[in-house]
Design an enzyme around this catalytic site. Structure first.
Site, PDB file in Angstrom:
ATOM      1  N   ASP A  16       2.200   1.647 -11.346  1.00 57.20           N
ATOM      2  CA  ASP A  16       1.703   1.259 -10.031  1.00 57.20           C
ATOM      3  C   ASP A  16       1.209  -0.181 -10.011  1.00 57.20           C
ATOM      4  O   ASP A  16       1.226  -0.845  -8.976  1.00 57.20           O
ATOM      5  CB  ASP A  16       0.564   2.203  -9.631  1.00 57.20           C
ATOM      6  CG  ASP A  16       0.253   2.175  -8.146  1.00 57.20           C
ATOM      7  OD1 ASP A  16       0.905   1.424  -7.416  1.00 57.20           O
ATOM      8  OD2 ASP A  16      -0.645   2.916  -7.726  1.00 57.20           O
ATOM      9  N   HIS A 209      -7.893   3.562  -4.069  1.00 57.78           N
ATOM     10  CA  HIS A 209      -7.820   2.105  -4.146  1.00 57.78           C
ATOM     11  C   HIS A 209      -9.193   1.542  -3.790  1.00 57.78           C
ATOM     12  O   HIS A 209      -9.972   2.178  -3.089  1.00 57.78           O
ATOM     13  CB  HIS A 209      -6.760   1.569  -3.183  1.00 57.78           C
ATOM     14  CG  HIS A 209      -5.357   1.826  -3.650  1.00 57.78           C
ATOM     15  ND1 HIS A 209      -4.390   0.850  -3.674  1.00 57.78           N
ATOM     16  CD2 HIS A 209      -4.758   2.946  -4.131  1.00 57.78           C
ATOM     17  CE1 HIS A 209      -3.252   1.357  -4.134  1.00 57.78           C
ATOM     18  NE2 HIS A 209      -3.457   2.628  -4.421  1.00 57.78           N
ATOM     19  N   CYS A 240       0.388  -1.256  -2.930  1.00 56.56           N
ATOM     20  CA  CYS A 240       1.649  -0.697  -2.430  1.00 56.56           C
ATOM     21  C   CYS A 240       2.392  -1.800  -1.679  1.00 56.56           C
ATOM     22  O   CYS A 240       1.866  -2.338  -0.706  1.00 56.56           O
ATOM     23  CB  CYS A 240       1.400   0.491  -1.506  1.00 56.56           C
ATOM     24  SG  CYS A 240       2.922   1.162  -0.756  1.00 56.56           S
ATOM     25  N   ASN A 249      -5.725  -0.656  -7.236  1.00 56.47           N
ATOM     26  CA  ASN A 249      -6.283   0.656  -7.539  1.00 56.47           C
ATOM     27  C   ASN A 249      -7.690   0.503  -8.114  1.00 56.47           C
ATOM     28  O   ASN A 249      -8.097  -0.580  -8.545  1.00 56.47           O
ATOM     29  CB  ASN A 249      -5.413   1.364  -8.584  1.00 56.47           C
ATOM     30  CG  ASN A 249      -3.995   1.566  -8.121  1.00 56.47           C
ATOM     31  OD1 ASN A 249      -3.702   2.473  -7.365  1.00 56.47           O
ATOM     32  ND2 ASN A 249      -3.095   0.719  -8.587  1.00 56.47           N
TER      33      ASN A 249
END
Length: 312
Positions: A16, A209, A240, A249
């Site tokens: 991520d 997040h 994202c 995050n």
């Protein structure tokens, strides 16, 4: 309060986090970082993603990364696999668990997966059937579970519908993703209660997040609700690419520090983890948002003689 005694920390920064980076991090460096994470005691790592290399070129070496990492006893390496082709590649590469996801909002799902929610739900059913006898683990995930950057608040009924579809397809672990940092403690408590009420046999993971500065506050809300599994990212990397304003995050070192100070077991060596975060900073060539990696644990003391003294 139903505070857990032990919490599972799932590291997602290698997927991520790195997927957002403009420059490719070489395979050997990724492997060394992951090995550093397992040396620090992390046992569940989302290592990479089997998506189109054209869409996410930073993770084009997914199979090579999985082939190169050490696998200590009890370790589990998850990978994101949003479609059957990705699932097949993940199986061939020896992944321990696939993660498949759908957004709670129609708008974000079309941006993120380029398809309506109903089609994504069909894909989930097909993937579940495909892996039924393969022996690979499977985890469901709902993005924008606490709010959508295009639609605002997401109805609980929409989240419950998707959770029910995952449950019917045989998934028993589910991540609720706060994709753009829109979660609040009240939303966390309400959403967890709703999913647990409908599916008490489903293990929940929370993915927050820190977009608006309350990521760890939401963790505490989750702990109070009895949730004992959290996703976080080394150094606070990530976001994202298909959700405006989705900054990083929650930071793994900050999360582990919080849990340690609350007397909650993680099995993770914080000092070693901080060293890996510092290495990630060096690799990327910039400061990362994590705080504990800068200040150290609360009782890291300093030499009195080295400190500046007020004068005048």
């Amino acid at each position: 309060m139903n505070m857990p005694d032990k919490v599972e920390v799932i590291e997602v920064g290698m997927r991520d986090g790195l997927q957002m980076e403009p420059d490719f991090v070489d395979t050997g460096t990724k492997i060394a970082l992951i090995d550093g994470l397992t040396d620090a005691g992390l046992r569940h790592i989302e290592a990479t993603s089997f998506v189109s290399p054209r869409a996410v070129p930073q993770l084009a070496d997914a199979a090579d990364v999985l082939a190169g990492v050490r696998r200590p006893a009890g370790s589990r390496f998850s990978v994101l696999a949003p479609n059957l082709k990705g699932v097949e590649r993940a199986i061939d590469a020896g992944a321990d668990e696939i993660v498949v996801f759908v957004s709670a909002s129609e708008s974000h799902n079309r941006k993120n997966l380029n398809r309506p929610i109903d089609r994504s739900l069909d894909d989930i059913s097909n993937i579940a059937e495909h892996v039924r006898h393969v022996g690979i683990g499977k985890r469901g995930a709902i993005a924008c579970a606490f709010g959508c950057p295009f639609e605002g608040d997401v109805e609980l009924s929409a989240i419950q519908r998707i959770a029910g579809h995952f449950h019917a397809a045989g998934f028993r672990t589910l991540t609720l993703g706060d994709t753009t940092g829109m979660a609040t403690p009240a939303l966390v408590a309400r959403t967890v209660a709703a999913i647990r009420g409908a599916h008490p046999d489903m293990k929940l993971t929370l993915h927050f997040h820190n977009t608006r500065g309350i990521g760890l506050v939401n963790v505490v809300a989750g702990l109070n609700a009895g949730v004992d599994s959290y996703e976080s990212s080394l150094g606070g990397l990530g976001g994202c690419p298909f959700a405006p304003g989705a900054s990083g995050n929650i930071c793994t070192e900050d999360l582990v520090y919080l849990l340690n100070e609350m007397g909650i077991e993680t099995g993770i060596d914080l000092d070693k983890l901080i060293q890996v975060a510092a290495r990630m900073e060096a690799v990327l060539g910039r400061r990362l948002p994590g705080q504990v990696m800068k200040a150290g644990p609360r009782l890291r003391l300093h030499e009195y003689e080295d400190a500046a003294c007020a004068t005048g």
